[in-house]
Design an enzyme around this catalytic site. Structure first.
Site, PDB file in Angstrom:
ATOM      1  N   ILE A   9       0.774  -1.395   0.022  1.00 52.74           N
ATOM      2  CA  ILE A   9       0.008   0.021  -0.122  1.00 52.74           C
ATOM      3  C   ILE A   9       0.819   1.267  -0.040  1.00 52.74           C
ATOM      4  O   ILE A   9       0.196   2.231  -0.227  1.00 52.74           O
ATOM      5  CB  ILE A   9      -0.765  -0.209   1.186  1.00 52.74           C
ATOM      6  CG1 ILE A   9      -2.029   1.325   1.026  1.00 52.74           C
ATOM      7  CG2 ILE A   9      -0.134   0.000   2.469  1.00 52.74           C
ATOM      8  CD1 ILE A   9      -3.287   0.927   1.749  1.00 52.74           C
ATOM      9  N   GLY A  11       3.243   1.830  -1.842  1.00 51.28           N
ATOM     10  CA  GLY A  11       3.714   2.086  -3.063  1.00 51.28           C
ATOM     11  C   GLY A  11       3.039   2.761  -4.226  1.00 51.28           C
ATOM     12  O   GLY A  11       1.801   3.373  -3.732  1.00 51.28           O
ATOM     13  N   ASP A  57       4.231  -8.743   7.645  1.00 51.43           N
ATOM     14  CA  ASP A  57       5.460  -8.935   6.708  1.00 51.43           C
ATOM     15  C   ASP A  57       5.202  -9.838   5.879  1.00 51.43           C
ATOM     16  O   ASP A  57       4.728 -11.084   5.972  1.00 51.43           O
ATOM     17  CB  ASP A  57       6.836  -9.129   7.476  1.00 51.43           C
ATOM     18  CG  ASP A  57       8.087  -8.758   6.668  1.00 51.43           C
ATOM     19  OD1 ASP A  57       8.028  -9.311   5.426  1.00 51.43           O
ATOM     20  OD2 ASP A  57       9.161  -8.645   7.154  1.00 51.43           O
ATOM     21  N   LEU A  58       5.320  -9.659   4.417  1.00 55.99           N
ATOM     22  CA  LEU A  58       4.944 -10.937   3.468  1.00 55.99           C
ATOM     23  C   LEU A  58       5.930 -12.050   3.683  1.00 55.99           C
ATOM     24  O   LEU A  58       5.493 -12.971   3.182  1.00 55.99           O
ATOM     25  CB  LEU A  58       5.218 -10.181   2.054  1.00 55.99           C
ATOM     26  CG  LEU A  58       4.086  -9.327   1.447  1.00 55.99           C
ATOM     27  CD1 LEU A  58       4.586  -8.677   0.248  1.00 55.99           C
ATOM     28  CD2 LEU A  58       2.738 -10.376   1.225  1.00 55.99           C
ATOM     29  N   ALA A  81       5.947  -6.467  -3.136  1.00 53.99           N
ATOM     30  CA  ALA A  81       7.216  -7.013  -3.948  1.00 53.99           C
ATOM     31  C   ALA A  81       8.575  -6.116  -3.748  1.00 53.99           C
ATOM     32  O   ALA A  81       8.459  -4.978  -3.701  1.00 53.99           O
ATOM     33  CB  ALA A  81       6.562  -7.130  -5.459  1.00 53.99           C
ATOM     34  N   SER A 124       3.648  -8.998 -14.153  1.00 56.50           N
ATOM     35  CA  SER A 124       4.244  -7.899 -14.906  1.00 56.50           C
ATOM     36  C   SER A 124       4.757  -8.265 -16.176  1.00 56.50           C
ATOM     37  O   SER A 124       4.910  -9.531 -16.665  1.00 56.50           O
ATOM     38  CB  SER A 124       5.616  -7.497 -14.092  1.00 56.50           C
ATOM     39  OG  SER A 124       6.358  -6.961 -14.960  1.00 56.50           O
ATOM     40  N   GLU A 126       7.345  -7.941 -17.175  1.00 50.86           N
ATOM     41  CA  GLU A 126       8.873  -8.670 -17.303  1.00 50.86           C
ATOM     42  C   GLU A 126       8.695 -10.166 -17.480  1.00 50.86           C
ATOM     43  O   GLU A 126       9.868 -10.727 -17.710  1.00 50.86           O
ATOM     44  CB  GLU A 126       9.295  -8.331 -15.946  1.00 50.86           C
ATOM     45  CG  GLU A 126       9.558  -6.819 -15.526  1.00 50.86           C
ATOM     46  CD  GLU A 126      10.845  -6.264 -16.370  1.00 50.86           C
ATOM     47  OE1 GLU A 126      11.628  -7.034 -16.481  1.00 50.86           O
ATOM     48  OE2 GLU A 126      10.790  -5.055 -16.686  1.00 50.86           O
ATOM     49  N   TYR A 148      13.851 -10.410 -10.649  1.00 50.29           N
ATOM     50  CA  TYR A 148      12.589  -9.759 -10.467  1.00 50.29           C
ATOM     51  C   TYR A 148      11.460 -10.504 -11.320  1.00 50.29           C
ATOM     52  O   TYR A 148      10.393 -11.224 -11.063  1.00 50.29           O
ATOM     53  CB  TYR A 148      12.521  -8.282 -10.785  1.00 50.29           C
ATOM     54  CG  TYR A 148      11.235  -7.696 -10.820  1.00 50.29           C
ATOM     55  CD1 TYR A 148      10.384  -7.574  -9.599  1.00 50.29           C
ATOM     56  CD2 TYR A 148      10.688  -7.343 -11.985  1.00 50.29           C
ATOM     57  CE1 TYR A 148       9.152  -6.930  -9.820  1.00 50.29           C
ATOM     58  CE2 TYR A 148       9.333  -6.734 -12.253  1.00 50.29           C
ATOM     59  CZ  TYR A 148       8.430  -6.654 -10.981  1.00 50.29           C
ATOM     60  OH  TYR A 148       7.412  -6.041 -11.008  1.00 50.29           O
ATOM     61  N   HIS A 178       3.838   0.973 -15.809  1.00 53.84           N
ATOM     62  CA  HIS A 178       2.820   2.231 -15.500  1.00 53.84           C
ATOM     63  C   HIS A 178       3.406   3.117 -14.566  1.00 53.84           C
ATOM     64  O   HIS A 178       4.083   2.787 -13.454  1.00 53.84           O
ATOM     65  CB  HIS A 178       1.489   1.493 -15.263  1.00 53.84           C
ATOM     66  CG  HIS A 178       1.247   0.511 -14.272  1.00 53.84           C
ATOM     67  ND1 HIS A 178       1.726  -0.903 -14.604  1.00 53.84           N
ATOM     68  CD2 HIS A 178       1.136   0.288 -12.777  1.00 53.84           C
ATOM     69  CE1 HIS A 178       1.749  -1.473 -13.454  1.00 53.84           C
ATOM     70  NE2 HIS A 178       1.425  -0.734 -12.156  1.00 53.84           N
TER      71      HIS A 178
HETATM   72  P1  GDP Z   1      11.638  -1.644 -15.930  1.00 51.51           P
HETATM   73  O1  GDP Z   1      12.931  -1.665 -16.044  1.00 51.51           O
HETATM   74  O2  GDP Z   1      10.985  -1.727 -17.102  1.00 51.51           O
HETATM   75  O3  GDP Z   1      10.889  -1.825 -14.529  1.00 51.51           O
HETATM   76  O4  GDP Z   1      11.750   0.195 -15.742  1.00 51.51           O
HETATM   77  P2  GDP Z   1      12.685   1.367 -15.701  1.00 51.51           P
HETATM   78  O5  GDP Z   1      11.953   2.514 -15.583  1.00 51.51           O
HETATM   79  O6  GDP Z   1      13.518   0.924 -14.494  1.00 51.51           O
HETATM   80  O7  GDP Z   1      13.470   1.349 -17.084  1.00 51.51           O
HETATM   81  C1  GDP Z   1      12.875   1.359 -18.228  1.00 51.51           C
HETATM   82  C2  GDP Z   1      13.923   1.397 -19.444  1.00 51.51           C
HETATM   83  O8  GDP Z   1      14.574   2.582 -19.379  1.00 51.51           O
HETATM   84  C3  GDP Z   1      15.103   0.497 -19.494  1.00 51.51           C
HETATM   85  O9  GDP Z   1      15.071  -0.135 -20.950  1.00 51.51           O
HETATM   86  C4  GDP Z   1      16.234   1.036 -18.928  1.00 51.51           C
HETATM   87  O10 GDP Z   1      17.387   0.287 -19.246  1.00 51.51           O
HETATM   88  C5  GDP Z   1      15.995   2.446 -19.391  1.00 51.51           C
HETATM   89  N1  GDP Z   1      16.924   3.373 -18.803  1.00 51.51           N
HETATM   90  C6  GDP Z   1      18.087   4.275 -19.193  1.00 51.51           C
HETATM   91  N2  GDP Z   1      18.543   4.866 -18.519  1.00 51.51           N
HETATM   92  C7  GDP Z   1      17.781   4.640 -17.004  1.00 51.51           C
HETATM   93  C8  GDP Z   1      18.199   5.065 -15.858  1.00 51.51           C
HETATM   94  O11 GDP Z   1      18.918   5.894 -15.517  1.00 51.51           O
HETATM   95  N3  GDP Z   1      17.418   4.284 -14.857  1.00 51.51           N
HETATM   96  C9  GDP Z   1      16.415   3.280 -15.197  1.00 51.51           C
HETATM   97  N4  GDP Z   1      15.908   2.817 -14.008  1.00 51.51           N
HETATM   98  N5  GDP Z   1      16.348   3.065 -16.444  1.00 51.51           N
HETATM   99  C10 GDP Z   1      16.974   3.528 -17.338  1.00 51.51           C
END
Ligand code: GDP
Length: 327
Positions: A9, A11, A57-58, A81, A124, A126, A148, A178
């Site tokens: 909650i 997040g 705690d999960l 998570a 996700s 992912e 993850y 999102h």
């Molecule tokens: P997630 O990895 O899909 O959960 O979301 P992120 O926001 O962490 O990353 C999204 C994309 O942005 C990925 O392809 C990263 O490699 C790219 N990216 C480029 N520069 C950065 C950075 O400085 N921080 C993060 N978090 N992602 C980056």
């Protein structure tokens, strides 16, 4: 009055979902390890006194048992998570315990304490990871590419298995990225919108990023929590892809975000090899036609509107000196 228990909650999604359910007249319970309610609910301070926090705690099934006994929820939303992909490499075991095994703990407990409850598992995009085909839908094969993603794959399949084996009303939302003004600063979207505001306000001079060719299907978190709720209102539990169906690069995000405050990102952005991921994902783009057909869900906020919303909110935070920037 319906009752809902939300894990995670504190997040971004937990905050939007709590606000959404309160508006629908639910009594909302939140499971958190955090002792201090003001800290736990700092993303939605105006709603803090309407939410009942339960300490738990999960990782600890006993606390899940007491939490479910206390709340006796009609609906359980499992959003808790270890959720940052990049650092899941440094915390691979914790990620497995928290993001994967805890899903079993919570469903197993729910079956004992409140078997009539309905369960939502936050899955996700992912899961798709190294994907070759697009757009991805519920039938697309999974190939996670991070601890993850692997942990989320377990969470997804255990949800499906409890549903199919025990007829438990458990649904899994395969949500693409999102974002929102409540997104943590470690994610690229919020890192950009916040740094744009700092640069515009003279408090930063550059933005260091990793792979700016990275592409994602980015939607608005406020829209996505509605899809979670809709899944639990169906007679039959199921799995749904939730996405916008559009893919954009980090560069596209930079264009719009800097453009919003009349700056050119090429003058400020430096790429830093240290910020590159060990491996990148295939081009993620979701096909949400099943959610549209069965849930009647479509995303409302478009990409440009989302970027502008985030930059505008960060400009407000930075220029008014508000410290709460959602870590
Ligand atoms: P997630 O990895 O899909 O959960 O979301 P992120 O926001 O962490 O990353 C999204 C994309 O942005 C990925 O392809 C990263 O490699 C790219 N990216 C480029 N520069 C950065 C950075 O400085 N921080 C993060 N978090 N992602 C980056």
């Amino acid at each position: 009055m319906k009752k809902a228990l939300i894990t995670g909650i504190t997040g971004q999604d937990g905050s939007y979902l709590a606000a959404f359910l309160l508006k629908k007249g639910y009594k909302v319970f939140g499971l958190t390890r955090q002792e201090n309610a003001a800290v736990a609910l700092n993303k939605i301070p105006h709603l803090a006194d309407q939410i009942t926090l339960i300490k738990g705690d999960l990782l600890d099934q006993n606390t899940l048992f007491s939490a479910l006994e206390e709340a006796q929820p009609d609906e359980i939303y499992n959003l808790g998570a270890h959720s940052f992909v990049q650092t899941s490499w440094n915390h691979a075991v914790l990620t497995a315990e928290l993001t994967a095994v805890s899903v079993t703990k919570i469903i197993d407990t729910a079956l004992k304490v409140c078997p009539k409850s309905r369960f939502y598992q936050a899955s996700s995009s992912e899961l798709f990871g190294k994907v070759k085909v697009g757009p991805q839908n519920e039938e697309t094969g999974f190939y996670p590419r991070s601890p993850y993603g692997v942990a989320k794959l377990y969470g997804h399949w255990i949800t499906v298995n409890f549903r199919e084996s025990f007829n438990y009303h458990a649904s899994s939302g395969i949500m693409f990225n999102h974002e929102s003004p409540l997104r943590g600063l470690e994610y690229v979207t919020r890192k950009i919108s916040h740094t744009v505001a700092l640069i515009k306000n003279g408090q930063a001079s550059e933005l260091r990023l990793g792979n700016i060719e990275g592409r994602r299907d980015w939607g608005f978190a406020g829209d996505y929590v509605e899809a979670m709720w809709l899944m639990l209102q169906q007679e039959k539990a199921d799995d749904y892809v939730v996405a916008t169906g559009e893919t954009h690069s980090v560069k596209d995000f930079l264009d719009l975000a800097f453009g919003r405050v009349n700056l050119d990102w090429k003058e400020y952005v430096k790429t830093d090899p240290a910020l590159y991921r060990p491996i990148e994902l295939g081009p993620l783009v979701g096909d949400f036609s099943k959610a549209k057909k069965i849930l009647g869900w479509t995303p409302k906020v478009g990409f440009k509107e989302l970027v502008y919303m985030m930059v505008d909110r960060d400009m407000e935070l930075v220029t008014t000196g508000i410290q709460n920037v959602s870590r």
